[in-house]
Scaffold this motif. Sequence first.
Motif, PDB file in Angstrom:
ATOM      1  N   ASN A 399       8.376   1.414   3.848  1.00  0.00           N
ATOM      2  CA  ASN A 399       7.239   1.036   3.009  1.00  0.00           C
ATOM      3  C   ASN A 399       6.169   0.282   3.779  1.00  0.00           C
ATOM      4  OD1 ASN A 399       8.587   2.033   0.734  1.00  0.00           O
ATOM      5  ND2 ASN A 399       9.409   0.033   0.168  1.00  0.00           N
ATOM      6  N   GLY A 400       4.917   0.479   3.375  1.00  0.00           N
ATOM      7  CA  GLY A 400       3.804  -0.299   3.901  1.00  0.00           C
ATOM      8  C   GLY A 400       2.786  -0.575   2.811  1.00  0.00           C
ATOM      9  N   PHE A 401       2.431  -1.846   2.640  1.00  0.00           N
ATOM     10  CA  PHE A 401       1.470  -2.244   1.615  1.00  0.00           C
ATOM     11  C   PHE A 401       0.345  -3.051   2.261  1.00  0.00           C
ATOM     12  CE2 PHE A 401       5.714  -2.910  -0.709  1.00  0.00           C
ATOM     13  CZ  PHE A 401       5.865  -1.554  -0.955  1.00  0.00           C
ATOM     14  N   GLY A 402      -0.901  -2.813   1.850  1.00  0.00           N
ATOM     15  CA  GLY A 402      -2.028  -3.463   2.502  1.00  0.00           C
ATOM     16  C   GLY A 402      -2.978  -4.151   1.557  1.00  0.00           C
ATOM     17  N   PHE A 403      -3.745  -5.109   2.114  1.00  0.00           N
ATOM     18  CA  PHE A 403      -4.819  -5.742   1.354  1.00  0.00           C
ATOM     19  C   PHE A 403      -5.715  -4.651   0.770  1.00  0.00           C
ATOM     20  CE2 PHE A 403      -4.990  -9.954   3.966  1.00  0.00           C
ATOM     21  CZ  PHE A 403      -3.811 -10.367   3.368  1.00  0.00           C
ATOM     22  N   GLY A 404      -6.192  -4.898  -0.445  1.00  0.00           N
ATOM     23  CA  GLY A 404      -6.939  -3.878  -1.162  1.00  0.00           C
ATOM     24  C   GLY A 404      -6.057  -3.107  -2.120  1.00  0.00           C
ATOM     25  N   GLY A 405      -4.740  -3.418  -2.085  1.00  0.00           N
ATOM     26  CA  GLY A 405      -3.807  -2.729  -2.972  1.00  0.00           C
ATOM     27  C   GLY A 405      -3.368  -1.376  -2.477  1.00  0.00           C
ATOM     28  N   HIS A 406      -3.485  -1.117  -1.161  1.00  0.00           N
ATOM     29  CA  HIS A 406      -3.089   0.179  -0.596  1.00  0.00           C
ATOM     30  C   HIS A 406      -1.574   0.215  -0.375  1.00  0.00           C
ATOM     31  CE1 HIS A 406      -7.357   0.455   0.117  1.00  0.00           C
ATOM     32  NE2 HIS A 406      -7.324  -0.523   0.992  1.00  0.00           N
ATOM     33  N   ASN A 407      -0.925   1.253  -0.842  1.00  0.00           N
ATOM     34  CA  ASN A 407       0.519   1.417  -0.672  1.00  0.00           C
ATOM     35  C   ASN A 407       0.823   2.796  -0.089  1.00  0.00           C
ATOM     36  OD1 ASN A 407       0.995  -1.077  -2.154  1.00  0.00           O
ATOM     37  ND2 ASN A 407       0.495   0.098  -3.990  1.00  0.00           N
ATOM     38  N   ALA A 408       1.721   2.845   0.887  1.00  0.00           N
ATOM     39  CA  ALA A 408       2.132   4.122   1.468  1.00  0.00           C
ATOM     40  C   ALA A 408       3.595   4.032   1.878  1.00  0.00           C
ATOM     41  CB  ALA A 408       1.267   4.474   2.677  1.00  0.00           C
ATOM     42  N   SER A 409       4.365   5.067   1.561  1.00  0.00           N
ATOM     43  CA  SER A 409       5.795   5.084   1.837  1.00  0.00           C
ATOM     44  C   SER A 409       6.182   6.436   2.435  1.00  0.00           C
ATOM     45  CB  SER A 409       6.580   4.845   0.537  1.00  0.00           C
ATOM     46  OG  SER A 409       7.966   4.754   0.777  1.00  0.00           O
ATOM     47  N   VAL A 410       7.011   6.402   3.471  1.00  0.00           N
ATOM     48  CA  VAL A 410       7.406   7.633   4.165  1.00  0.00           C
ATOM     49  C   VAL A 410       8.926   7.761   4.167  1.00  0.00           C
ATOM     50  CG1 VAL A 410       5.338   7.748   5.597  1.00  0.00           C
ATOM     51  CG2 VAL A 410       7.305   6.435   6.408  1.00  0.00           C
ATOM     52  N   ILE A 411       9.399   9.006   4.223  1.00  0.00           N
ATOM     53  CA  ILE A 411      10.835   9.269   4.184  1.00  0.00           C
ATOM     54  C   ILE A 411      11.223  10.215   5.325  1.00  0.00           C
ATOM     55  CG2 ILE A 411      12.754  10.201   2.841  1.00  0.00           C
ATOM     56  CD1 ILE A 411      11.290   9.470   0.308  1.00  0.00           C
TER      57      ILE A 411
END
Length: 417
Positions: A399-411
């Motif tokens: 998981n990766g979450f960023g300022f601005g509310g950006h979320n990205a998850s890889v499998i």
Amino acid sequence: MEFKRVVVTGLGALTPIGNSVAEYWDGLINGVSGAAYIKSFDVEKFKTKFACEVKNFDAEGFLGRKEARKLDPFVQYALFSTEEAVKDAGLDFEKLDTSRIGVIWGSGIGGLKTFLDEVVNFAKGDGTPKFNPFFIPKMIADIAPGHISIKYGLRGPNFTTVSACASSNNSLIDAFNYLRLGKANMFITGGSEAIINEAGIGGFNAMHALSTRNDDPATASRPFDLDRDGFVAGEGAGTIILEELEHAKARGAKIYAEMVGGGMSADAYHMTAPHPEGLGASLVMKAALEDAGLTPADIDYVNVHGTSTPIGDPQEVKAITDAFGDEIYRINISSTKSMTGHLLGAAGAVEAIASILALKHDIIPPTINHFTDDPAFDPKINFTFNKAQKRVVNVAQSNGFGFGGHNASVIFKKYQE
């Protein structure tokens, strides 16, 4: 349409706990902390006096003095980790169609050191604009993939993703999508960041984001610990070679793992704070699972964002609990930021490498620096505290979450024919 399969064929890393993939992995499984007092500038007047700096990196020895001076550290780091990944993948670009090989890179900030130096020099002058001609091309966030493509002659898609601390997870997802749609044969992807300077540390201090545990830097990054007090800044780079499966097989490449899914979402809540109930984080994990055609029962390990902040860690635990239900008690979760610190735009790449190596070696890297249980967290959740754990890992999510509310998850999953 039928998607093409995408595999990992090369890795490269420059981190606060190791200047190669082997050193990085050894540091992870042995629970080594990369945090120490900052050496790159005078921290006497700063609230936070420590960080996870890259150590023993000789830019001039790697690039030559003239070339090194033209490049911001975040680009130097990108080139260094990419050289390792290219060698690891056994790539001979003269034998490949370079028009079908691209570079997609992540960086949350880009050339902050360059920007800082140039503006300070201008402010000290008489107002005459005497800027270095390399100022702009050294600073802009998209220049790292540009330099990588120039070095290797790669003419496929080339750009940077900027989504704060989700940046290099987004770069992986973009590369993955281009490959499975058949738009390219291979991507050099990942991310780099270099913000350990007066502006980076001072800026994050001003917003009360950093740990101020100056009496004990090595244990300052304490994800999920009751006494966590902020993240520890990190720097470095991670490179992953993603390749279309049949292309990889045709050239006899070794295969680390298969990338099978990626999810993206937004918190739509606040410019820096995560949603208190973890709605965006839960949504992104569910989206990645759906994209991969998997269920929570398939996941063995989650490399969590886990920054060691008072408000960030609880929302991620809520999100994982919502996304995985009772399966949360079966899986291992861990935050490798407890060792590397937070590499911001490079975090997703170096943590994806940790996840891939967990698959390869069937070892879960730990969450170190745990001293006091937080009663807000279910004690039955396996945070992999303080010591690596051996278990079969067939599927790993990061998981990766960023300022601005950006979320990205890889499998990623173990590769099978």
